[in-house]
Design a protein around this motif. Structure first.
Motif, PDB file in Angstrom:
ATOM      1  N   PRO A  10      32.675  28.578  54.441  1.00  0.00           N
ATOM      2  CA  PRO A  10      32.956  28.988  52.948  1.00  0.00           C
ATOM      3  C   PRO A  10      31.836  29.850  52.253  1.00  0.00           C
ATOM      4  CG  PRO A  10      32.570  26.500  53.227  1.00  0.00           C
ATOM      5  CD  PRO A  10      32.517  27.002  54.304  1.00  0.00           C
ATOM      6  N   LEU A  43      42.044  24.179  45.240  1.00  0.00           N
ATOM      7  CA  LEU A  43      40.611  24.492  45.889  1.00  0.00           C
ATOM      8  C   LEU A  43      39.471  24.739  45.003  1.00  0.00           C
ATOM      9  CD1 LEU A  43      41.979  26.719  48.772  1.00  0.00           C
ATOM     10  CD2 LEU A  43      41.202  24.304  48.883  1.00  0.00           C
ATOM     11  N   LEU A  48      36.550  20.663  47.502  1.00  0.00           N
ATOM     12  CA  LEU A  48      37.582  20.819  48.204  1.00  0.00           C
ATOM     13  C   LEU A  48      37.233  21.994  49.036  1.00  0.00           C
ATOM     14  CD1 LEU A  48      39.903  19.799  49.798  1.00  0.00           C
ATOM     15  CD2 LEU A  48      41.536  20.528  47.700  1.00  0.00           C
ATOM     16  N   PHE A  49      37.110  23.340  48.490  1.00  0.00           N
ATOM     17  CA  PHE A  49      36.966  24.546  49.186  1.00  0.00           C
ATOM     18  C   PHE A  49      36.048  24.368  50.302  1.00  0.00           C
ATOM     19  CE2 PHE A  49      35.152  28.829  49.788  1.00  0.00           C
ATOM     20  CZ  PHE A  49      36.452  29.284  49.860  1.00  0.00           C
ATOM     21  N   VAL A  52      36.644  23.165  54.099  1.00  0.00           N
ATOM     22  CA  VAL A  52      37.711  23.868  55.203  1.00  0.00           C
ATOM     23  C   VAL A  52      37.233  23.593  56.812  1.00  0.00           C
ATOM     24  CG1 VAL A  52      36.256  26.215  54.814  1.00  0.00           C
ATOM     25  CG2 VAL A  52      38.747  26.062  55.553  1.00  0.00           C
ATOM     26  N   TRP A  63      42.365  22.707  55.045  1.00  0.00           N
ATOM     27  CA  TRP A  63      41.347  21.964  53.926  1.00  0.00           C
ATOM     28  C   TRP A  63      41.871  20.533  53.547  1.00  0.00           C
ATOM     29  CZ3 TRP A  63      42.474  27.098  53.139  1.00  0.00           C
ATOM     30  CH2 TRP A  63      41.595  27.956  52.719  1.00  0.00           C
ATOM     31  N   ASN A  64      43.277  20.323  53.728  1.00  0.00           N
ATOM     32  CA  ASN A  64      43.758  18.911  53.479  1.00  0.00           C
ATOM     33  C   ASN A  64      45.442  18.970  54.139  1.00  0.00           C
ATOM     34  OD1 ASN A  64      45.561  19.824  51.547  1.00  0.00           O
ATOM     35  ND2 ASN A  64      44.094  18.899  49.676  1.00  0.00           N
ATOM     36  N   ASP A  68      46.744  24.910  54.124  1.00  0.00           N
ATOM     37  CA  ASP A  68      46.000  25.593  55.399  1.00  0.00           C
ATOM     38  C   ASP A  68      46.335  27.068  55.299  1.00  0.00           C
ATOM     39  OD1 ASP A  68      48.725  25.787  56.043  1.00  0.00           O
ATOM     40  OD2 ASP A  68      48.900  23.875  57.186  1.00  0.00           O
TER      41      ASP A  68
END
Length: 84
Positions: A10, A43, A48-49, A52, A63-64, A68
């Motif tokens: 990221p 995100l 969260l971003f 990845v 990501w979760n 995706d």
């Protein structure tokens, strides 16, 4: 043909640096997906971003359990990393 992913990193401004097993690398801008798909707005929440990762086999990034992207999306809509 599948372009399998080796790694993903990221970057600031919702960019991803994606390395493929072939040795090619691309940048992928996630921001346009936020206008198209509501789930991608998540995100922006917290870190969260930055969480990845590449799925087993290299066919997607995740990501979760809800967010995706397939390797082919990243390959086809990413832009090449300039050779320095």
């Amino acid at each position: 043909m599948f372009h399998r992913i080796k790694s993903v990193h990221p970057l600031p401004d919702m960019l991803l640096h994606v390395e493929f097993i072939s040795g090619d690398a691309k940048y992928y801008d996630v921001k346009p997906l936020m206008d198209k798909w509501e789930v991608f707005k998540d995100l922006k929440q917290g870190r969260l971003f930055d969480l990845v990762y590449v799925d087993t086999g290299g066919y997607a990034i995740i990501w979760n359990e809800y967010i995706d992207l397939a390797s082919e999306e990243l390959w086809e809509n990413g832009f090449p990393v300039a050779i320095q």
